[in-house]
Design a protein around this motif. Structure first.
Motif, short mmCIF file in Angstrom:
data_model
loop_
_atom_site.label_atom_id
_atom_site.label_comp_id
_atom_site.label_asym_id
_atom_site.label_seq_id
_atom_site.Cartn_x
_atom_site.Cartn_y
_atom_site.Cartn_z
N THR A 206 0.86 -1.18 0.00
CA THR A 206 0.00 0.00 0.00
C THR A 206 0.90 1.23 0.00
N SER B 204 -2.04 6.43 0.75
CA SER B 204 -3.16 6.24 1.66
C SER B 204 -4.43 6.92 1.17
N TYR C 223 -5.88 3.09 6.76
CA TYR C 223 -4.71 3.60 6.06
C TYR C 223 -3.74 4.30 7.01
N ASN D 32 -1.12 2.24 8.12
CA ASN D 32 -0.28 1.68 7.06
C ASN D 32 0.47 2.77 6.28
N GLN D 33 0.57 3.96 6.89
CA GLN D 33 1.42 5.01 6.34
C GLN D 33 2.85 4.67 6.68
N GLY E 18 -3.39 0.65 -2.96
CA GLY E 18 -3.54 1.83 -2.10
C GLY E 18 -4.71 1.65 -1.17
N GLY E 19 -5.37 2.68 -1.14
CA GLY E 19 -5.44 3.90 -1.95
C GLY E 19 -5.04 3.63 -3.40
#
Ligand code: SF4
Length: 341
Positions: free
Chosen positions: A115, A118, A134, A137-138, A164-165
């Motif tokens: 990913t 985001s 998200y 998961n940044q 993604g996003g």
């Protein structure tokens, strides 16, 4: 493959178009020449998943048509607020064990998802990731390195899928650095990018992007996401042409959506428009049962009928594979009907 030119005037206009996306119902209604009350906008649905629509996409909607199939995909509407049993925030099991390190979703053998971004250029109301965390998961620089280390350590992984996003929301230098890192992993042979950006903002396909995602020794596959023939206009076809000239293999996936593309005629016209743009129809998905999207569902029996009708009308390469993704399964489940009946 042809040489990629260094710069065009459109090289950064896509970022401005991202910032200028329509987020308010009043502005959307005005752009379409509709009374705001005719839109059926719901503030509650918008709070749950904010509305966001690029103007280039709005420009392909039919003015005055509150039932426009492109509008239906992006409008935060009251139908999203009704509870439906069996519809959840994580319908395909992307959290927990499938998320071994931040930024990696590893469910299937030989390939995994990263990913990369985001957010998306457009917020599609039926999206199975509309509730995905998200924020967790940044990737920090350290986590980015951990994700690459995870890929390097598993020699069974030959394909990395950027998701993604929408991964093409990421800047070119970010994508280029990622490609450099992946190109240094000997067992990674294919980069696949799942994106809706070349459809909703075709100006995203710049020389800078092509330089970032095309590398000798790695095959680049791009899976576009379009659901209706009206999405594929000349600007999208031109963007697809730039990608193909750079050596990118182009496929398309759609989601079968009530009120958008649930007719054999629409699906046939979509395949024709895609083929005309040099894009092969690849998958048509049954809706993932995500909370807020039940009103888009097409049941499996009807979906099989539609794909069957499509196969009768069109050459085989116009017929995408009908699939459903289910939590915990080792691959998507194919539902394409067999012929003859
Ligand atoms: S562009 Fe793709 S990931 Fe983003 S909201 Fe739409 S369907 Fe979901």
């Amino acid at each position: 493959m042809t040489l990629i030119p260094l710069q065009t005037k459109a090289d950064d206009s896509w970022q401005q178009q991202l910032r200028d996306a329509i987020r308010s119902p009043a502005e959307l209604a005005a752009a379409l020449g509709l009374e705001p009350s005719r839109l059926g906008f719901s503030a509650q649905a918008d709070d749950d998943f904010a509305m966001k629509v690029p103007r280039a996409f709005v420009g392909r909607m039919q003015p005055g048509d509150a039932d426009d199939p492109l509008l239906r995909q992006v409008l935060a509407g009251s139908a999203e607020n009704a509870p439906h049993p069996g519809y959840s925030d994580d319908p395909v099991g992307e959290t927990g064990a499938a998320n071994p390190v931040p930024g990696i979703i590893h469910k299937y053998h030989g390939r995994l998802l990263m990913t990369v971004a985001s957010g998306c250029a457009v917020n599609c109301r039926y999206c199975f990731r509309r509730h995905f965390p998200y924020g967790e998961n940044q990737l920090s620089r350290r986590e980015w390195q951990d994700a690459i280390a995870y890929i390097r350590a598993d020699t069974s992984i030959t394909e990395v899928i950027l998701s993604g996003g929408d991964p093409l929301v990421a800047r070119d230098d970010t994508l280029s650095a990622l490609m450099d890192a992946l190109a240094a992993v000997p067992h990674v042979t294919t980069l696949r990018i799942h994106t809706r950006l070349p459809v909703v903002i075709p100006d995203r396909v710049t020389p800078g992007l092509l330089r970032a995602i095309c590398r000798p020794g790695i095959a680049t596959v791009m899976v576009l996401h379009s659901n209706h023939p009206n999405e594929v206009d000349t600007t999208v076809a031109a963007a697809a042409g730039r990608l193909r000239e750079a050596g990118v293999t182009l496929l398309n996936q759609s989601v079968l959506l009530t009120g958008v593309n649930d007719s054999a005629d629409t699906l046939s016209r979509l395949s024709s428009a895609l083929f005309g743009a040099g894009v092969l129809p690849y998958y048509v998905h049954l809706l993932d049962r995500v909370r807020g999207a039940a009103h888009f569902a097409v049941d499996e029996t009807r979906a099989r009928e539609l794909v069957g009708e499509l196969a009768v009308r069109c050459p085989g390469y116009f017929v995408p594979r009908l699939v459903r993704e289910s939590s915990g399964e080792g691959s998507k489940r194919e539902l394409t009907p067999r012929y003859p009946y």
